[in-house]
Design an enzyme around this catalytic site. Structure first.
Site, PDB file in Angstrom:
ATOM      1  N   ALA A 173      34.397  41.166  38.145  1.00  0.00           N
ATOM      2  CA  ALA A 173      33.548  40.743  39.259  1.00  0.00           C
ATOM      3  C   ALA A 173      33.940  39.327  39.656  1.00  0.00           C
ATOM      4  O   ALA A 173      33.328  38.349  39.245  1.00  0.00           O
ATOM      5  CB  ALA A 173      32.084  40.812  38.851  1.00  0.00           C
ATOM      6  N   SER A 228      39.538  45.119  36.905  1.00  0.00           N
ATOM      7  CA  SER A 228      38.139  45.459  37.163  1.00  0.00           C
ATOM      8  C   SER A 228      37.148  44.371  36.754  1.00  0.00           C
ATOM      9  O   SER A 228      36.298  44.585  35.903  1.00  0.00           O
ATOM     10  CB  SER A 228      37.794  46.755  36.418  1.00  0.00           C
ATOM     11  OG  SER A 228      36.519  47.222  36.799  1.00  0.00           O
ATOM     12  N   CYS A 275      33.574  37.611  42.242  1.00  0.00           N
ATOM     13  CA  CYS A 275      32.567  36.803  42.933  1.00  0.00           C
ATOM     14  C   CYS A 275      31.621  36.122  41.949  1.00  0.00           C
ATOM     15  O   CYS A 275      30.879  35.219  42.325  1.00  0.00           O
ATOM     16  CB  CYS A 275      31.750  37.669  43.874  1.00  0.00           C
ATOM     17  SG  CYS A 275      32.753  38.498  45.102  1.00  0.00           S
TER      18      CYS A 275
END
Lengths: 483, 483
Positions: free
Chosen positions: A44, A42, A46
């Site tokens: 991010a 989990s 990006c």
């Protein structure tokens, strides 16, 4: 499904953790197990290039929900450093291996979600395994590169690949003070984007001091003269030598489908896992979501593979709900993506010339330029827009934009218009906001739609009452001066 | 229409000049005459507050096309400082007076466009004519205030009226170094906006050092103790005295309809000129456009008066085309508006509670908050969104937003959804762009749509599979924590 059903999810990043959370919400009594090969779940992904740019931040900032919290707060049985080896959909068993202990075991499931993601393409390049050569996909990749930057203090870098990950990485490395060369195999950066948009990106890279070399075939990575005299490594190409203390390979990704393929699960024409609107695969009770899977494309009218974090999150929710015995469908994608490269925002939605040609659609392209702000309001700058519209129907097919600000959310206006199936005259009639700090009276979206309408009229051979000069340039695009 | 038809346009700002230009394009041989009472035509009125903030800029920067250029480049017969006195639609004659010479004459026309705009409401306030009291509507108003600032160097200002023009003016005066007090009659600034949005604006004003007093009835403007001891003027109110060297009255505008009314032309329920989709009035060959006229509202399904520069420009084009014998229709409005106040962007589209109650619609409101940027990406901040959806149909009715960035163009996404008649589940399924510098994985628009869907479900008494706590607050709104 049994009294306490087990939902097993392979992959614990965006799609996987979204699936796990939604499975838990849908069926609070289910045994929800997440199998993750890496150490992190989990996160991010990006955000990695932006994180890389800031030495003060830890890569772990990007973790949205760690395994411990997922277990305790959401009751999800997250097992990191566990690899899925084989899937037997007939017997409903997943074979896994604990990477720490090497122990293998069979994990029975009632339903299973494949969220295996995508992996960087590794070009068959001599020297790609040398120290100092990185990819940027998993959080551990980012951590490794960031440690290298801190420890080795490289002065110059080569980024191989001019897609958006390559561009974002180039920016991050420039921010860290490195001299950066960007090498792209195709004749222009951002292959797949329209040339007018790519040209603005190219110019922005050079403005920011990145050496951009296009049409370059990389041959090998060899040792260089060590610092301080030279660089640690040298990238050999058909266009000369590029010295580099560090090298990032960013030539694209491909879906991780070996587990699915081994299980006899159908892949789509793209090579990613074929799914329906409920994220079902061809195997019973096996779902797929995220970068390993295709998704229904609302403009194309069939599945496509567009690996992006938003889609992964949304598909993950749908797969998780359905795997837990709920009911959900995915609304599909229109192919919306955005990124920043130095002072430029770039975004696209819908089809570009590549998809239009591949599907044999009959379309016109219209190129327009309009200011991001109102008349005489300081700041801002020109936004370049390319719109595609279908001949005959006038239906909007796609759009791309580049400009100093206000691009990503303007693309969302076009994405909304695509989702509604609007034609370009409907887009031209939109009641968009106007205020000098944010937009001119005629927003770039409206100007672009008007240009597309004129291009359609010109293509139809119609003469408009209010004729505007339309200059067709070599690529048969339509560009015009804007009043 | 005669061989060389004459199109007369009353008013030369946004709608008027757009009408003139379009009439010229539609019928190149027409005699296009613009009658303008003021000295300037075709200026960006919305840019005045921003221009005011910058002493180095001339107000004339806001002129898009001056009378001379309009004459020579576009062949439009622009007559400034000429007032329209009376209109006789039966005889097709406009009576005008040259303000410089006082000479009156009758101007025959073949078709006529009323683009008379709107005028600031002048409250019946003792002392409103004193030196140092200004409105901000025409370019000459802006010029007068700007000259006053330069010459008189006021140290403190009172802005009467907390609508967006008042707020923008307060910001401009703060930028010029003045102490500013903003007085609003209603219990909160931005009457007509939703309280959650208005509260953010109120807080931002105070953060920027503006004294905000709401629920204040202004009684009179009287002389003050002269500087340096005191201020030139004092605003007397039911909540005490507010000293001010300069005062700006910004309590709203009303349509200039005296010419139309005198000619027996029908007004709508709003008091503005009633028009159809082609901008025709009730009088033959008389059209109306811009702030003096109503416009078809696509969400309401009937006309409304929402005076804004974008609508003026678009309606002007339609009126000009039709007045010149062409064919055009106006796509209508959904009521989209945006403005900036210090570090906050504020925007709205569609209906708010005022319009919903007025039309007796059955709707729910959902309030949500989501970050403007991606997880762990620096900068940005929370965007507050209020969405209204129709009970039963789930149709999106309107939305308002306030946040530090990315608000105006996000409202345009909602405006596009409104124009497409989407329900909130369709909005929730939009494929919007995600990149950490510009948006979280779930954009504020998507979060707001999900909140609206849950509010609809709660209002319907339905229990969702994935129940989320919904707290109804006193105004029966639905607000929720976001995951």
């Amino acid at each position: 499904m049994t009294a306490r059903p087990r939902v097993v999810i392979v992959g614990g990043v965006a799609a996987g953790m979204a699936a796990a959370s939604q499975a838990r919400r849908t069926r609070p009594d289910a045994d929800v197990v997440v199998i993750e090969r890496g150490t992190h779940v989990s996160y991010a992904a990006c955000g990695m290039p932006y994180n890389l740019a800031d030495p003060a931040r830890s890569m772990e900032d990007l973790v949205v929900l760690d395994a411990e919290r997922a277990r305790h707060e959401r009751g999800i049985d997250v097992r990191t450093r566990v690899e899925a080896l084989a899937l037997d959909p007939a017997r409903k068993i997943l074979k896994v291996r604990d990477l720490a202990t090497g122990i293998e075991r069979a994990l029975p499931y009632d339903s299973l979600v494949l969220a295996t993601g995508a992996a960087p393409v590794r070009p068959p390049l001599r020297g790609i395994d040398r120290a100092g050569v990185f990819a940027l996909r998993e959080l551990s990749d980012g951590e490794a590169l960031k440690r290298w930057l801190a420890a080795e203090k490289p002065r110059c870098a080569v980024v191989v690949g001019g897609g958006y990950v390559g561009l974002e990485t180039a920016e991050a490395l420039r921010a860290r003070g490195l001299a950066v060369a960007l090498l792209e195999k195709f004749p222009e950066v951002l292959p797949g984007f329209e040339p007018e948009v790519a040209a603005r990106v190219h110019a922005e890279l050079e403005r920011a001091g990145v050496t951009v070399a296009t049409g370059v075939e990389v041959a090998a990575i060899v040792p260089g003269d060590e610092p301080p005299a030279g660089a640690r490594l040298v990238v050999q190409t058909d266009r000369g030598l590029f010295p580099a203390d560090t090298i990032v390979i960013a030539v694209g990704v491909r879906p991780n489908v070996s587990l699915a393929r081994g299980a006899g699960i159908a892949l789509g024409p793209s090579g990613a896992i074929a799914v329906d609107g409920a994220c079902r695969t061809s195997a019973p009770d096996v779902f797929a979501a995220g970068d390993c899977a295709e998704a229904p494309h609302r403009v194309l009218g069939h599945n496509a593979w567009v690996p992006l974090g938003t889609t992964a999150n949304k598909q993950g929710r749908v797969a998780g709900a359905n795997a837990a015995g709920g009911y959900a469908t995915f609304g599909g994608i229109v192919g919306t993506a955005a990124f920043k490269v130095f002072g430029l925002e770039v975004a696209r939605t819908g089809l570009g010339h590549v998809e239009i040609e591949r599907d044999g659609l009959d379309a016109v392209a219209a190129v327009s330029t309009q200011s991001s702000r109102g008349h005489a309001y300081p700041g801002g700058g020109p936004i370049t827009t390319v719109l595609f519209a279908e001949r005959g129907s006038g239906r909007l097919l796609g759009g791309q934009m580049a400009g100093p600000e206000g691009v990503a959310k303007r693309i969302d206006v076009l994405a909304t218009a695509l989702q509604a199936g609007m034609d370009v005259t409907e887009v031209e009639a939109l009641d968009l906001s106007y205020a000098p700090p944010f937009a001119p009276v005629y927003d770039p979206v409206l100007i672009a739609a008007a240009a597309a309408r004129r291009a359609l009229a010109a293509a139809a051979g119609a003469r408009e009452t209010h004729a505007t000069t339309i200059k067709a340039h070599p690529r048969a695009r339509h560009e015009e001066a804007l009043g």
